[in-house]
Design a protein around this motif. Structure first.
Motif, short mmCIF file in Angstrom:
data_model
loop_
_atom_site.label_atom_id
_atom_site.label_comp_id
_atom_site.label_asym_id
_atom_site.label_seq_id
_atom_site.Cartn_x
_atom_site.Cartn_y
_atom_site.Cartn_z
N UNK A 4 45.21 -72.08 -29.41
CA UNK A 4 46.34 -73.01 -29.59
C UNK A 4 46.15 -73.89 -30.81
N UNK A 5 47.27 -74.40 -31.33
CA UNK A 5 47.20 -75.35 -32.44
C UNK A 5 46.75 -76.72 -31.97
N UNK A 6 47.00 -77.02 -30.71
CA UNK A 6 46.59 -78.30 -30.13
C UNK A 6 46.45 -78.12 -28.63
N UNK A 7 45.63 -78.96 -28.03
CA UNK A 7 45.47 -78.98 -26.59
C UNK A 7 45.81 -80.38 -26.10
N UNK A 8 46.67 -80.46 -25.09
CA UNK A 8 47.13 -81.74 -24.57
C UNK A 8 46.62 -81.90 -23.14
N UNK A 9 45.90 -82.98 -22.90
CA UNK A 9 45.35 -83.25 -21.57
C UNK A 9 45.86 -84.61 -21.10
N UNK A 10 46.74 -84.59 -20.10
CA UNK A 10 47.30 -85.81 -19.54
C UNK A 10 46.82 -85.98 -18.11
#
Length: 309
Positions: A4-10
């Motif tokens: 992925x271009x970015x990983x988002x962890x919320x």
């Protein structure tokens, strides 16, 4: 899926997302980027649960603790800082691993946030002065007269969002609903990002919140709150809303016992976590992967991403 271009962890506060972000960043060659509105402030490492150096695992962390207590800050400011940061990370081959509990930051990142105007300093300072003098309940009544729809959506005890709505109304003359149409340009393309949100068991999260605040007190949260409150502008800045600051100030003033200050802070944190969970449930669509705990999330990511393990 491809890298992925970015990983988002919320995730809600105390859900373990910071440790998960470090574990993921170490595996993909990434940099952890803060997406929490309180962890941006200098002077509140303990009370904002900002990762300590020994918790960073040797992984680069950005946009943490870099904002003075009296500086105005918003999702729009954060987005501009991310916009300046991303080319640097991409040039170095670093995957940004965004980690935090502020849902609006993730919404802005993915393009669901409007490019709102800058607030003139005179307007900002005037409303801040009124907030300090009159309090959020009084200004919520003012907002009700100017923009009743916005006021109905905001709690009378939420000074940050009340201020923002008043500032925007005076700057633009338009109600908040008209300005917030979710039409802004995103910095991360959702289809090229890996997005996950932690959804821990409610009872377990409540217990973790209590244990964490006890650990904060043991680490020196009361001393940190006292030093923070003594800094110029800290009392009227948005950082003063950090849970524990007001409660520990009342402890110093003799208005509360340590047990009472602790219990009030834990209760506020649990209420905040519940609001976060509600926001994530309603605002994050089915493209967000949901996991009950960080270990489950990491195992799933290792199975989905080539070379992650």
């Amino acid at each position: 899926m491809e890298q992925p271009e970015a990983i988002l962890i919320a995730g809600p506060t105390a859900s373990g997302k910071s440790a998960l972000a470090v574990a993921v960043a170490r595996r993909v060659g990434g940099t952890v980027v803060n997406a929490d509105s309180m962890q941006v402030y200098d002077g509140l490492r303990i009370l904002s649960a900002r990762p300590a150096v020994d918790e960073m695992g040797g992984v680069e962390h950005r946009l943490y603790g870099h904002v003075p207590p009296d500086a105005p800050y918003s999702a729009g400011v954060w987005l501009r800082e991310v916009e300046a940061l991303l080319p640097e990370l991409r040039l170095r081959g670093q995957i940004p691993v965004f980690c935090g509990g502020t849902g609006l930051y993730f919404k802005a990142l993915l393009g669901g946030f409007d490019d709102l105007p800058e607030i003139p300093s005179t307007i900002r300072e005037r409303w801040r002065a009124r907030m300090a003098q009159e309090g959020p309940t009084a200004l919520h009544r003012v907002l009700t007269g100017l923009d009743p729809e916005a006021a109905a959506r905001l709690r009378p005890s939420d000074p940050q969002r009340i201020l923002r709505a008043l500032e925007l109304f005076e700057t633009t003359g338009a109600p908040l609903a008209q300005l917030q149409r979710g039409a802004g340009a995103g910095l991360v393309e959702g289809a090229k990002a890996l997005k996950l949100v932690l959804t821990p068991d409610r009872a377990l999260l409540r217990e973790r919140i209590a244990r964490r605040f006890d650990a904060m007190l043991a680490e020196g949260a009361a001393e940190e709150a006292e030093a923070f409150s003594a800094r110029p502008g800290a009392a009227t800045g948005l950082a003063a809303n950090a849970i524990g600051v007001a409660e520990l100030a009342r402890l110093r003033a003799g208005e509360l016992t340590q047990s009472e200050a602790r219990d009030l802070s834990v209760t506020r944190t649990r209420q905040y976590a519940k609001r976060q969970e509600t926001w994530f449930r309603h605002q994050f669509d089915e493209t967000w992967l949901r996991f009950a705990d960080p270990a489950e999330a990491l195992a799933a990511l290792e199975a989905r991403l080539p070379g992650l393990a």
